[in-house]
Motif scaffolding. Structure first.
Motif, PDB file in Angstrom:
ATOM      1  N   UNK A   1       0.842  -1.187   0.000  1.00 56.06           N
ATOM      2  CA  UNK A   1       0.000   0.000   0.000  1.00 56.06           C
ATOM      3  C   UNK A   1       0.880   1.240   0.000  1.00 56.06           C
ATOM      4  N   UNK A   2       0.232   2.379   0.013  1.00 57.81           N
ATOM      5  CA  UNK A   2       0.927   3.664   0.068  1.00 57.81           C
ATOM      6  C   UNK A   2       0.480   4.416   1.318  1.00 57.81           C
ATOM      7  N   UNK A   3       1.432   5.033   1.993  1.00 58.02           N
ATOM      8  CA  UNK A   3       1.172   5.791   3.216  1.00 58.02           C
ATOM      9  C   UNK A   3       1.569   7.249   2.994  1.00 58.02           C
ATOM     10  N   UNK A   4       0.844   8.156   3.629  1.00 57.83           N
ATOM     11  CA  UNK A   4       1.244   9.566   3.648  1.00 57.83           C
ATOM     12  C   UNK A   4       1.360  10.038   5.095  1.00 57.83           C
ATOM     13  N   UNK A   5       2.280  10.937   5.358  1.00 55.94           N
ATOM     14  CA  UNK A   5       2.387  11.583   6.661  1.00 55.94           C
ATOM     15  C   UNK A   5       1.492  12.823   6.648  1.00 55.94           C
ATOM     16  N   UNK A   6       0.674  12.955   7.692  1.00 52.93           N
ATOM     17  CA  UNK A   6      -0.280  14.046   7.759  1.00 52.93           C
ATOM     18  C   UNK A   6      -0.287  14.625   9.170  1.00 52.93           C
ATOM     19  N   UNK A   7      -1.044  15.719   9.351  1.00 48.04           N
ATOM     20  CA  UNK A   7      -1.107  16.390  10.644  1.00 48.04           C
ATOM     21  C   UNK A   7      -2.400  16.023  11.366  1.00 48.04           C
ATOM     22  N   UNK A   8      -2.265  15.696  12.671  1.00 49.00           N
ATOM     23  CA  UNK A   8      -3.419  15.317  13.477  1.00 49.00           C
ATOM     24  C   UNK A   8      -3.332  15.983  14.841  1.00 49.00           C
ATOM     25  N   UNK A   9      -4.504  16.155  15.443  1.00 52.89           N
ATOM     26  CA  UNK A   9      -4.582  16.683  16.809  1.00 52.89           C
ATOM     27  C   UNK A   9      -5.759  16.022  17.511  1.00 52.89           C
ATOM     28  N   UNK A  10      -5.801  16.132  18.824  1.00 53.82           N
ATOM     29  CA  UNK A  10      -6.938  15.612  19.580  1.00 53.82           C
ATOM     30  C   UNK A  10      -8.059  16.644  19.562  1.00 53.82           C
ATOM     31  N   UNK A  11      -9.312  16.207  19.718  1.00 52.07           N
ATOM     32  CA  UNK A  11     -10.422  17.172  19.789  1.00 52.07           C
ATOM     33  C   UNK A  11     -10.229  18.201  20.906  1.00 52.07           C
ATOM     34  N   UNK A  12      -9.690  17.758  22.046  1.00 52.42           N
ATOM     35  CA  UNK A  12      -9.482  18.682  23.162  1.00 52.42           C
ATOM     36  C   UNK A  12      -8.469  19.766  22.808  1.00 52.42           C
TER      37      UNK A  12
ATOM     38  N   UNK B   1       0.002  19.308  17.899  1.00 48.44           N
ATOM     39  CA  UNK B   1      -0.330  18.798  16.567  1.00 48.44           C
ATOM     40  C   UNK B   1       0.805  17.881  16.123  1.00 48.44           C
ATOM     41  N   UNK B   2       0.468  16.667  15.740  1.00 47.37           N
ATOM     42  CA  UNK B   2       1.484  15.667  15.435  1.00 47.37           C
ATOM     43  C   UNK B   2       1.554  15.275  13.978  1.00 47.37           C
ATOM     44  N   UNK B   3       2.768  14.983  13.533  1.00 43.65           N
ATOM     45  CA  UNK B   3       3.001  14.439  12.190  1.00 43.65           C
ATOM     46  C   UNK B   3       2.941  12.918  12.316  1.00 43.65           C
ATOM     47  N   UNK B   4       1.918  12.314  11.702  1.00 45.40           N
ATOM     48  CA  UNK B   4       1.678  10.886  11.844  1.00 45.40           C
ATOM     49  C   UNK B   4       1.336  10.249  10.509  1.00 45.40           C
ATOM     50  N   UNK B   5       1.633   8.965  10.350  1.00 44.94           N
ATOM     51  CA  UNK B   5       1.219   8.263   9.135  1.00 44.94           C
ATOM     52  C   UNK B   5      -0.293   8.080   9.121  1.00 44.94           C
TER      53      UNK B   5
ATOM     54  N   UNK C   1      -8.100  15.677  11.729  1.00 46.42           N
ATOM     55  CA  UNK C   1      -7.146  15.984  10.661  1.00 46.42           C
ATOM     56  C   UNK C   1      -6.943  17.494  10.595  1.00 46.42           C
ATOM     57  N   UNK C   2      -5.703  17.906  10.651  1.00 40.35           N
ATOM     58  CA  UNK C   2      -5.344  19.319  10.617  1.00 40.35           C
ATOM     59  C   UNK C   2      -4.762  19.662   9.247  1.00 40.35           C
ATOM     60  N   UNK C   3      -5.228  20.775   8.662  1.00 46.57           N
ATOM     61  CA  UNK C   3      -4.756  21.207   7.330  1.00 46.57           C
ATOM     62  C   UNK C   3      -4.800  20.027   6.350  1.00 46.57           C
ATOM     63  N   UNK C   4      -5.993  19.586   5.973  1.00 48.52           N
ATOM     64  CA  UNK C   4      -6.147  18.382   5.143  1.00 48.52           C
ATOM     65  C   UNK C   4      -5.390  18.410   3.818  1.00 48.52           C
TER      66      UNK C   4
ATOM     67  N   UNK D   1     -13.987   8.165   4.029  1.00 42.30           N
ATOM     68  CA  UNK D   1     -13.888   9.360   3.175  1.00 42.30           C
ATOM     69  C   UNK D   1     -15.238   9.711   2.565  1.00 42.30           C
ATOM     70  N   UNK D   2     -16.008   8.688   2.190  1.00 44.11           N
ATOM     71  CA  UNK D   2     -17.303   8.926   1.575  1.00 44.11           C
ATOM     72  C   UNK D   2     -18.310   9.491   2.574  1.00 44.11           C
ATOM     73  N   UNK D   3     -18.163   9.113   3.851  1.00 40.67           N
ATOM     74  CA  UNK D   3     -19.117   9.547   4.865  1.00 40.67           C
ATOM     75  C   UNK D   3     -18.731  10.875   5.518  1.00 40.67           C
ATOM     76  N   UNK D   4     -17.508  11.340   5.233  1.00 41.71           N
ATOM     77  CA  UNK D   4     -17.065  12.582   5.875  1.00 41.71           C
ATOM     78  C   UNK D   4     -17.502  13.812   5.089  1.00 41.71           C
TER      79      UNK D   4
END
Length: 302
Positions: A158-169, A235-239, A251-254, A299-302
């Motif tokens: 498969x293919x992975x991308x690194x993206x930005x994530x944060x907690x709701x809090x 805010x974390x850089x995560x796969x 998801x931060x800055x999609x 993705x379809x439901x978001x």
């Protein structure tokens, strides 16, 4: 050279002690000592420096230990192939992958494999170091780039991308960044740029650091990054493979993500017929298919 003497020499060199080698081989210390001394006499050389704290290989001993290590790895490979049954799957399978992928994606899915093959024994080795599969340091690898070693069967998973994530809090407390410039007003959590990591992830981190991030937390693996993000530190850089098992992450800055990172499964050509390899390969491929379906549905439901 006498194989028994070589086998005993290897055990002594491996643990650095006549006593411990004897315990491992179920031999007395004197018997082990006689065999080592006999091997040294037959080779007309000294294989160990004797010290009060243990035994240290001489230069000649290191050469012989390299040879016996290679021999034992080949014997282990032969034993694995002999033990593989056409009807049953049992025995040890040594799997190597990165700390992040192994702890965050693979390990949570292993119950599905054990449900089907309860007699399988997985030795999961999580580290960034690339182990030598042809030399039998592991049986199968999942790697974040195409393996370069010869005599390997490889399959792109498969293919992975690194993206930005944060907690709701964290988002509720500090607000959602509207542009990459806003990262300069938030705490960034990422792998330390000096640690071993995939190039695409490193490039994204370096890009973010160009915005004068005032507060940072760096960790040497993605498991630590994830735990820090989940607990609201920043805010974390995560796969992106963490999203299925941690759906509450925001998801931060999609539109901001790294270049693609290919994920490959690889194993030595000589293990092509191994039933353990076959069932592990099929298990991983089935889990990838289920993972992709879940991603598309989300993705379809978001």
């Amino acid at each position: 050279m006498d194989w028994d003497k070589l086998r005993i020499f290897h055990a002594v060199a491996d643990v650095g002690s006549l006593t411990h080698a004897g315990d491992k081989l179920h031999l007395s210390q004197s018997a082990v000592s006689r065999q080592v001394r006999g091997l040294e006499e037959s080779l007309n050389t000294t294989l160990f420096h004797r010290h009060a704290r243990g035994l240290i290989l001489t230069e000649q001993g290191e050469l012989l230990f390299d040879a016996t290590s290679a021999m034992i790895k080949r014997l282990d490979a032969a034993e694995a192939r002999i033990k593989d049954s056409e009807e049953e799957v049992f025995g040890e399978l040594r799997v190597t992958t990165t700390t992040g992928f192994g702890s965050l994606w693979l390990a949570p899915r292993l119950p599905h494999l054990y449900d089907k093959y309860p007699d399988l024994k997985i030795d999961l080795m999580l580290e960034e170091k690339v182990l030598d599969l042809p030399m039998r340091e592991a049986d199968v690898a999942i790697r974040m780039k195409e393996p370069s070693q010869a005599d390997l069967i490889r399959k792109r998973l498969m293919t992975v991308h690194m993206q930005l994530y944060a907690s709701p809090d964290y988002v509720a407390k500090h607000g959602m960044p509207e542009s990459v410039e806003d990262i300069g007003n938030r705490r960034l959590i990422c792998q330390n740029p000096r640690t071993v990591q995939v190039g695409a992830g490193l490039q994204l981190v370096q890009h973010l650091l160009a915005y004068d991030v005032p507060s940072m937390l760096t960790v040497n693996n993605y498991f630590g990054v994830l735990q820090s993000v989940v607990h609201g530190l920043g805010i974390g850089v995560l796969p992106d493979y963490v999203t299925q098992d941690f759906p509450d992450l925001v998801r931060v800055l999609p539109d901001l993500r790294s270049n693609e990172v290919p994920v490959f499964l690889a194993y030595p050509e000589e293990l092509r017929q191994s039933k353990r390899i076959q069932v592990f390969r099929d298990f991983v491929q089935d889990e990838i298919i289920a993972f992709r379906k879940a991603q598309r549905s989300s993705a379809e439901n978001s």
